[in-house]
Design a protein around this motif. Structure first.
Motif, PDB file in Angstrom:
ATOM      1  N   ILE A 159       0.833  -1.220   0.000  1.00 32.61           N
ATOM      2  CA  ILE A 159       0.000   0.000   0.000  1.00 32.61           C
ATOM      3  C   ILE A 159       0.856   1.254   0.000  1.00 32.61           C
ATOM      4  N   TRP A 160       2.082   1.142   0.528  1.00 35.45           N
ATOM      5  CA  TRP A 160       2.995   2.302   0.534  1.00 35.45           C
ATOM      6  C   TRP A 160       3.882   2.314  -0.703  1.00 35.45           C
ATOM      7  N   LEU A 161       4.442   1.158  -1.031  1.00 36.57           N
ATOM      8  CA  LEU A 161       5.441   1.109  -2.104  1.00 36.57           C
ATOM      9  C   LEU A 161       4.818   1.392  -3.469  1.00 36.57           C
ATOM     10  N   GLU A 162       3.514   1.134  -3.597  1.00 35.20           N
ATOM     11  CA  GLU A 162       2.857   1.306  -4.898  1.00 35.20           C
ATOM     12  C   GLU A 162       1.895   2.488  -4.924  1.00 35.20           C
ATOM     13  N   ASN A 163       1.940   3.311  -3.895  1.00 33.00           N
ATOM     14  CA  ASN A 163       0.973   4.414  -3.826  1.00 33.00           C
ATOM     15  C   ASN A 163       1.505   5.645  -4.565  1.00 33.00           C
ATOM     16  N   PRO A 164       0.774   6.148  -5.546  1.00 35.31           N
ATOM     17  CA  PRO A 164       1.294   7.265  -6.346  1.00 35.31           C
ATOM     18  C   PRO A 164       1.422   8.571  -5.567  1.00 35.31           C
ATOM     19  N   ALA A 165       0.814   8.652  -4.415  1.00 32.71           N
ATOM     20  CA  ALA A 165       0.899   9.893  -3.633  1.00 32.71           C
ATOM     21  C   ALA A 165       2.198   9.986  -2.832  1.00 32.71           C
ATOM     22  N   TYR A 166       2.941   8.874  -2.771  1.00 30.12           N
ATOM     23  CA  TYR A 166       4.166   8.828  -1.973  1.00 30.12           C
ATOM     24  C   TYR A 166       5.321   8.297  -2.828  1.00 30.12           C
ATOM     25  N   ARG A 167       6.538   8.683  -2.428  1.00 31.70           N
ATOM     26  CA  ARG A 167       7.737   7.949  -2.841  1.00 31.70           C
ATOM     27  C   ARG A 167       8.150   7.162  -1.616  1.00 31.70           C
ATOM     28  N   ALA A 168       8.226   5.837  -1.734  1.00 36.10           N
ATOM     29  CA  ALA A 168       8.472   5.026  -0.546  1.00 36.10           C
ATOM     30  C   ALA A 168       9.532   3.974  -0.822  1.00 36.10           C
ATOM     31  N   VAL A 169      10.295   3.648   0.221  1.00 31.95           N
ATOM     32  CA  VAL A 169      11.314   2.615   0.107  1.00 31.95           C
ATOM     33  C   VAL A 169      11.326   1.818   1.413  1.00 31.95           C
ATOM     34  N   GLU A 170      11.620   0.537   1.293  1.00 29.42           N
ATOM     35  CA  GLU A 170      11.779  -0.292   2.492  1.00 29.42           C
ATOM     36  C   GLU A 170      13.268  -0.339   2.818  1.00 29.42           C
ATOM     37  N   VAL A 171      13.619  -0.028   4.055  1.00 29.07           N
ATOM     38  CA  VAL A 171      15.033  -0.040   4.453  1.00 29.07           C
ATOM     39  C   VAL A 171      15.234  -1.066   5.556  1.00 29.07           C
ATOM     40  N   MET A 172      16.296  -1.839   5.420  1.00 34.89           N
ATOM     41  CA  MET A 172      16.647  -2.837   6.437  1.00 34.89           C
ATOM     42  C   MET A 172      17.210  -2.122   7.658  1.00 34.89           C
ATOM     43  N   LEU A 173      16.751  -2.502   8.822  1.00 31.42           N
ATOM     44  CA  LEU A 173      17.292  -1.915  10.051  1.00 31.42           C
ATOM     45  C   LEU A 173      18.073  -2.937  10.862  1.00 31.42           C
ATOM     46  N   THR A 174      17.603  -4.180  10.862  1.00 34.17           N
ATOM     47  CA  THR A 174      18.344  -5.308  11.428  1.00 34.17           C
ATOM     48  C   THR A 174      18.122  -6.462  10.447  1.00 34.17           C
ATOM     49  N   SER A 175      18.697  -7.627  10.748  1.00 34.98           N
ATOM     50  CA  SER A 175      18.507  -8.753   9.833  1.00 34.98           C
ATOM     51  C   SER A 175      17.057  -9.247   9.835  1.00 34.98           C
ATOM     52  N   SER A 176      16.297  -8.841  10.830  1.00 36.91           N
ATOM     53  CA  SER A 176      14.921  -9.342  10.908  1.00 36.91           C
ATOM     54  C   SER A 176      13.875  -8.233  10.963  1.00 36.91           C
ATOM     55  N   SER A 177      14.295  -7.025  10.711  1.00 38.78           N
ATOM     56  CA  SER A 177      13.342  -5.922  10.858  1.00 38.78           C
ATOM     57  C   SER A 177      13.640  -4.821   9.835  1.00 38.78           C
ATOM     58  N   SER A 178      12.593  -4.306   9.235  1.00 35.01           N
ATOM     59  CA  SER A 178      12.759  -3.221   8.271  1.00 35.01           C
ATOM     60  C   SER A 178      11.736  -2.131   8.551  1.00 35.01           C
ATOM     61  N   ALA A 179      11.937  -1.018   7.861  1.00 34.55           N
ATOM     62  CA  ALA A 179      11.011   0.104   7.999  1.00 34.55           C
ATOM     63  C   ALA A 179      10.668   0.616   6.613  1.00 34.55           C
ATOM     64  N   ILE A 180       9.513   1.231   6.507  1.00 34.02           N
ATOM     65  CA  ILE A 180       9.159   1.967   5.296  1.00 34.02           C
ATOM     66  C   ILE A 180       9.450   3.440   5.562  1.00 34.02           C
ATOM     67  N   VAL A 181      10.198   4.052   4.672  1.00 29.25           N
ATOM     68  CA  VAL A 181      10.417   5.494   4.727  1.00 29.25           C
ATOM     69  C   VAL A 181       9.807   6.071   3.460  1.00 29.25           C
ATOM     70  N   ALA A 182       8.952   7.055   3.627  1.00 28.20           N
ATOM     71  CA  ALA A 182       8.229   7.609   2.470  1.00 28.20           C
ATOM     72  C   ALA A 182       8.227   9.123   2.553  1.00 28.20           C
ATOM     73  N   THR A 183       8.134   9.746   1.367  1.00 21.57           N
ATOM     74  CA  THR A 183       7.860  11.181   1.362  1.00 21.57           C
ATOM     75  C   THR A 183       6.577  11.410   0.593  1.00 21.57           C
ATOM     76  N   ARG A 184       5.876  12.463   0.968  1.00 21.43           N
ATOM     77  CA  ARG A 184       4.673  12.829   0.220  1.00 21.43           C
ATOM     78  C   ARG A 184       5.095  13.578  -1.035  1.00 21.43           C
ATOM     79  N   ARG A 185       4.578  13.155  -2.180  1.00 22.42           N
ATOM     80  CA  ARG A 185       4.918  13.849  -3.429  1.00 22.42           C
ATOM     81  C   ARG A 185       4.296  15.227  -3.466  1.00 22.42           C
TER      82      ARG A 185
END
Ligand SMILES: C[S@@+](CC[C@H](N)C(=O)[O-])C[C@H]1O[C@@H](n2cnc3c(N)ncnc32)[C@H](O)[C@@H]1O
Length: 185
Positions: A159-185
């Motif tokens: 829902i975040w990575l494919e949403n045209p209202a945002y630029r979003a990326v998933e970033v690894m934080l540990t080997s078992s945990s990630s976060a989505i970082v997005a900006t509003r276009r």
């Protein structure tokens, strides 16, 4: 954890929030890697109005506070009155941090923001990105934690990575945990 590690890794208020969290047996505070990401984002140029949805005992808020630019403010809102009260006490000496009790939607009256950490508000369901849009200025940064890397094409990240209202990326934080970082276009 040895004392020298604690002092090197955690700003003092973060550590106090961690202790408060442990005292209450609350298991859902953000991990230090997320805290570092929040601290980094909150200190970016132009970060003036910051917001967290879901304060709990203030760990994420304390990381945000530790990175905040001079003159910046943080509005954080928590549904549970006991947790909100404890967090309000924690930040009592900093007028730049406001802890509100209530539903995340209270933030709609206070936005838009330059940084948004949605940790108890809309996040994982279809329609949630649209709910958060009014809370973010164009170019504002959104942080969402607690994703599991390699989990595949689950709805909560698509829902975040494919949403045209945002630029979003998933970033690894540990080997078992990630976060989505997005900006509003
Ligand atoms: C994952 S915890 C937050 C952890 C916190 N951000 C930290 O870093 O320590 C989620 C919090 O969101 C709160 N919450 C749940 N629903 C909420 C809502 N509708 N509005 C505001 N807060 C909510 C919960 O009570 C819980 O304390």
């Amino acid at each position: 954890m040895p004392a020298y590690d604690k002092e090197r890794l955690f700003p003092p208020r973060v550590w106090r929030a961690v202790e408060l969290t442990r005292k209450h047996g609350f298991p859902l505070a953000c991990i230090p890697e997320v805290g570092r990401l929040l601290e980094l984002c909150s200190g970016l140029r132009g970060m003036e109005r910051l917001c967290e949805l879901g304060t709990a005992y203030g760990v994420g808020a304390a990381w945000i506070e530790s990175g905040m630019n001079r003159g910046a403010t943080l509005f954080t809102v928590e549904l549970d009155a006991g947790r909100a009260g404890a967090a309000r006490n924690l930040f009592a000496d900093n007028i730049a941090v406001e802890v509100a009790t209530g539903d995340w939607s209270l933030a709609l009256q206070r936005g838009p923001f330059d940084l948004l950490f949605s940790d108890g508000g809309p996040k994982r369901q279809p329609g949630d990105p649209e709910k958060l849009l009014p809370l973010l200025r164009p170019g504002g940064v959104l942080v969402l934690d607690d994703y599991t890397p390699g989990y595949g094409e689950d709805v909560s990240r698509q829902i975040w990575l494919e949403n045209p209202a945002y630029r979003a990326v998933e970033v690894m934080l540990t080997s078992s945990s990630s976060a989505i970082v997005a900006t509003r276009r």
